[in-house]
Design a protein around this motif. Structure first.
Motif, PDB file in Angstrom:
ATOM      1  N   THR A 272       0.827  -1.212   0.000  1.00 15.07           N
ATOM      2  CA  THR A 272       0.000   0.000   0.000  1.00 15.07           C
ATOM      3  C   THR A 272       0.858   1.258   0.000  1.00 15.07           C
ATOM      4  OG1 THR A 272      -1.735  -1.188   1.202  1.00 15.07           O
ATOM      5  CG2 THR A 272      -1.835   1.213   1.225  1.00 15.07           C
ATOM      6  N   ASP A 276       0.791   4.157  -2.809  1.00 19.73           N
ATOM      7  CA  ASP A 276       0.544   5.567  -2.501  1.00 19.73           C
ATOM      8  C   ASP A 276       1.647   6.466  -3.056  1.00 19.73           C
ATOM      9  OD1 ASP A 276      -1.725   4.775  -1.199  1.00 19.73           O
ATOM     10  OD2 ASP A 276      -0.852   4.838   0.813  1.00 19.73           O
ATOM     11  N   ASN A 277       2.881   5.974  -3.028  1.00 20.99           N
ATOM     12  CA  ASN A 277       4.017   6.749  -3.547  1.00 20.99           C
ATOM     13  C   ASN A 277       4.213   6.578  -5.045  1.00 20.99           C
ATOM     14  OD1 ASN A 277       4.608   7.660  -0.953  1.00 20.99           O
ATOM     15  ND2 ASN A 277       5.978   5.921  -0.533  1.00 20.99           N
ATOM     16  N   THR A 287      -5.999   6.232  -8.913  1.00 18.18           N
ATOM     17  CA  THR A 287      -6.728   6.107  -7.648  1.00 18.18           C
ATOM     18  C   THR A 287      -8.122   5.563  -7.909  1.00 18.18           C
ATOM     19  OG1 THR A 287      -5.520   7.978  -6.775  1.00 18.18           O
ATOM     20  CG2 THR A 287      -7.525   7.321  -5.602  1.00 18.18           C
TER      21      THR A 287
END
Length: 867
Positions: A272, A276-277, A287
């Motif tokens: 995760t 996210d990065n 997203t």
């Protein structure tokens, strides 16, 4: 650049005691300017290579003495270290060494010291003690896993990196060379055709720079084909976690099951974080906002709620009542796949659409349903909606949920016993169970323990069906057996109406139709057929409420039944008790959803039932409410009577009749499931009785011919299973498995016979006699398309007619079929009109029915016609 200039590099690997692979300290790629160098002036023993290895240029398959110790000495000193070196010559010739070289002289001195001190290969130790016995392959990975899965982590040296999540390790001290797939992750794949997945080379470089020829700890936890699956631990950490954090790997669902629960959480968290990065493989990830929806259509929300389980649908679906709004919903277990016909090698002529009873014909489906039924039915559970499965061509939208009872995930419990499997979602599919990893672990354990679907057991649960017209005779043959067995254990598989059930008798695995005795219960509505041949019939007052009451209290519950009798339709009649010893009859009466039948006089609990009925009337429950009581009184004579015998009538004669001059007396010998009626004419009854008497005498006194093989359309003699008497019959059908369907020509009923000893040649004098059973259909009647409604109508006709003689009147004919009306000879009652008035039968307005009614209304009906 001068050969003697000092250069700097990092040692990538040590091939032997005299050869290294080095790379520049700074480079754009790990493989840029890799060099292989040999140490000047020395020659170390050679390591063996597998016999089929193309890199084995020496041909050695066994180490030279001390070869491994020499390699290990350099590996421990140099691997991963920054070094400086000079190149003495590009191609060293061993026989052209200057004896005046200072470096060479020093090495010679060291050799002499080693000999004097008996070090290494100059020691007195046996040479064989310094030759590795390498096991190049692992013959039985599963056996190896069983031996080591509970042992401490194994020591190993990483010898080769195939890709980011696959390495070759040399186990110490056993010298097994094994392939290890790193558990819980999947790195981009390297392909030999040059079209590798993005970041595949980077993942391999990342692992090589950190693990190649490092000593590590291995935790072996699984097997995938010929490879071991496990965790590689270095002193600096778990390489899998580092790959996930760097965005060079993603979680692999199938192998996450081999990890501890806390490790699985760490892996998911690391993935995760990389997402996210948008690191490496995740850099193009968009997203997904779909998971942020607070509510779903049809009133479902993503938060958890409590519900009462009403029914188990096969092995992965439940009917529940949401306790928030009291609505009944159908939910499916998230990420669970119940057994299916397609999963098994069923006979080639069997398809899913041909399975009449999938619950019993699909392996392990009954066992899965039973586990859910015993744990959940009637219980309050906690439901969490995980995702919604969109509709497709095969099924509508499905709500996939995780269901808990007493903090136990019922899906995990089901899979752990091998009674279902986890759905294999796509890697990036977020629509999955919130406890998907636990489901995969449960499946892995079931497979390892060869349980359920993973065992060699067939998993079938065959039953014998005694419901329907075709099984009428079989059901009747069971009566004496069932009456001797007091209070048999069973499961209510289906609720037809408030007082009619289909019950699975557990001890014998029989499915029977069962009616509650002593009460009259309102009928439920009948749905229209697809072609509107049978229109929808409204239910009697409180028929729906009675059905709902019985479904909630008895459906799929363990019960005890006591058989009192059987009706003409093969429906058993008796009492039913719950596991708490509560009487179903009493419960319905107490709820005001049934009335006590006058036929219940003499029953042991008759007075108790009357008292319960009186109390429900006083409390205005159910059908005794003020708004409904007047309606109930008006329809009192239309109530369904479930307690009947062969000679009892459903109602009193009404004295009305329709008539013309063409009447004939006869007895109804049989009514088929499609409501064809078979009549024996009264003027030939004596002839039929004599025929039957002589037939028994002839066939019981003489030896029957051996080896008689019947053919279709043969007129022969057949023993009827109910009374074991001989009757004339015609062969209608012969199946491949020697199931012979015969039609009894003098009575109109049919039976399937498998024992050829119950068939014989008919004496010639009896083959020329006409059949005594004459086939008709009821005039102006729409035959119900619903099997249960037809059975109910047949039962009503049998109970209304009994063995009484009737008048038969032919109203009209079509092709070879004649349509009749039936009149009771004693009361001139039109039996079909009586059933129509009671809403048990629907009149067909075709065939000039209106014209006939007009003509008949002008006729003066004479009583003398019926005398």
């Amino acid at each position: 650049m001068s050969l003697t200039s000092v250069q700097h590099a990092v040692v990538k690997s040590v091939l032997s005691g005299d050869t290294l692979v080095i790379r520049p300290i700074s480079q754009s790629s790990l493989y840029d300017k890799e060099q292989r160098i040999s140490l000047s002036y020395i020659k170390a023993p050679k390591l063996a290579r597998p016999s089929g290895d193309p890199t084995n240029k020496t041909g050695l398959t066994v180490d030279e003495p001390y070869a491994f110790e020499a390699r290990e000495y350099l590996r421990k000193k140099l691997i991963g270290q920054n070094i400086c070196y000079t190149i003495d010559t590009q191609r060293q010739k061993r026989n052209d060494i200057s004896v005046n070289n200072i470096s060479y002289k020093r090495l010679v001195t060291l050799v002499e010291q080693a000999k004097m001190n008996k070090r290494g290969q100059y020691s007195d130790d046996l040479i064989t003690n310094h030759i590795r016995n390498v096991n190049w392959t692992l013959d039985d990975p599963k056996r190896f896993l069983k031996q080591h899965e509970s042992s401490p982590p194994l020591d190993a040296i990483v010898e080769f990196i195939r890709d980011g999540n696959t390495v070759r390790c040399l186990l110490l001290p056993s010298y097994h060379l094994v392939t290890i797939q790193i558990a819980g992750i999947r790195c981009p794949m390297i392909k030999n055709d040059g079209h590798s997945e993005p970041f595949a080379e980077q993942a391999r470089e990342y692992v090589e720079s950190r693990l190649l020829q490092r000593q590590v700890k291995l935790i072996v936890s699984g097997v995938n084909k010929q490879s071991l699956v496990g965790t590689v631990l270095h002193t600096n950490g778990n390489i899998a976690l580092h790959l996930l954090k760097e965005g060079l790997a993603r979680c692999a669902d199938w192998s996450l099951t081999f990890l501890r629960s806390d490790w699985r959480q760490q892996y998911r968290l690391a993935e995760t974080l990389a997402k996210d990065n948008r690191s490496k493989i995740w850099q193009d990830t968009k997203t997904d906002l779909s998971s942020t929806d607070a509510a779903e259509p049809n009133g479902f929300s993503s938060d958890e709620y409590q519900a009462k389980v009403l029914e188990i649908v096969n092995g992965d679906a439940l009917i529940v009542r949401d306790l928030r709004d009291n609505q009944v919903r159908k939910i499916y277990l998230a990420s669970v796949r119940a057994p299916r016909a397609a999963d098994f090698h069923l006979p080639s002529n069997t398809t899913t659409s041909r399975l009449k009873k999938p619950l019993y014909e699909i392996p392990y489906l009954f066992q899965a349903r039973e586990l859910l039924r015993k744990r959940l039915i009637g219980e309050i559970v906690r439901v969490i909606t995980d995702y919604i499965q969109p509709a497709n061509n095969e099924y509508s939208e499905r709500f996939r949920c995780t269901v808990y009872i007493d903090n136990v995930n019922i899906a995990e419990s089901l899979i752990l016993r091998g009674l279902a499997k986890a759905i294999r979602h796509q890697q990036d599919d977020k629509k999955r169970s919130s406890h998907y990893d636990e489901l995969l672990i449960a499946e892995h354990r079931a497979e390892r323990n060869t349980l359920g679907l993973f065992s060699s057991y067939t998993g079938l649960h065959p039953v014998t069906n005694f419901i329907g017209d075709a099984n009428n005779s079989g059901a009747r043959s069971l009566l004496s057996t069932l009456q001797r067995s007091n209070w048999m254990e069973g499961i209510v598989e289906y609720v037809v109406s408030g007082s009619r059930f289909r019950i699975h008798l557990l001890k014998s695995d029989w499915i029977i139709s069962f009616l509650l005795s002593s009460i009259n219960c309102p009928r439920f509505e009948r749905h229209s057929s697809p072609n509107n041949a049978s229109p929808k019939q409204e239910s009697e007052p409180f028929g729906a409420e009675a059905l709902a009451f019985s479904e909630e209290h008895f459906l799929q519950r363990d019960v005890y039944i006591d058989i009192e009798g059987i009706d003409r339709g093969g429906n058993f009649i008796g009492r039913l008790l719950t596991t708490q010893r509560q009487s179903a009859v009493l419960m319905l009466v107490q709820a005001g959803l049934a009335k006590v039948s006058s036929l219940a006089r003499g029953a042991a609990d008759y007075n108790e039932l009357l008292q319960a009925e009186e109390r429900s009337r006083e409390e205005h429950l159910g059908m005794w409410t003020s708004r409904a009581e007047s309606v109930i009184e008006d329809t009192d004579n239309e109530s369904e009577s479930n307690y009947s015998t062969a000679n009892e009538s459903l109602c009193e004669p009404n004295g009305s009749d329709e008539n013309d001059s063409s009447l004939r007396r006869g007895i109804v010998s049989h009514i088929s499931s499609d409501l064809k009626v078979y009549i024996q004419y009264s003027d030939r009854a004596e002839n039929l009785e004599q025929l039957q008497t002589m037939l028994q005498v002839l066939l019981n006194q003489k030896a029957l011919p051996d080896g008689y093989i019947p053919e279709e359309d043969d007129l022969l003699a057949a023993r009827f299973s109910v009374d074991n008497e001989w009757y004339r019959a015609r062969v209608e059908k012969i199946d491949e498995n020697n199931q012979i369907t015969v039609y009894f020509v003098d009575y109109g009923n049919r039976e399937v016979i498998t024992d050829l000893n119950r068939l014989t040649i008919l004496p010639p004098d009896y083959t020329q006699l006409p059949a005594s059973a004459h086939e008709y259909q009821f005039a102006y009647v729409r035959v119900p398309s619903d099997d249960d409604q037809r059975e109910k109508l047949r039962n009503a006709l049998f109970n209304l007619i009994g063995n009484d003689e009737c008048f038969i009147k032919v109203e009209y004919g079509e092709s070879t079929t004649e349509y009749i009306s039936l009149y009771r000879t004693s009361t001139k009652e039109n039996l079909i009109d009586t059933l129509a008035d009671r809403n048990l039968i629907v009149r067909d307005q075709g065939h000039s029915y209106d014209e006939l009614q007009q003509v008949q209304s002008n006729l003066i009906i004479s009583d003398t016609v019926f005398e």
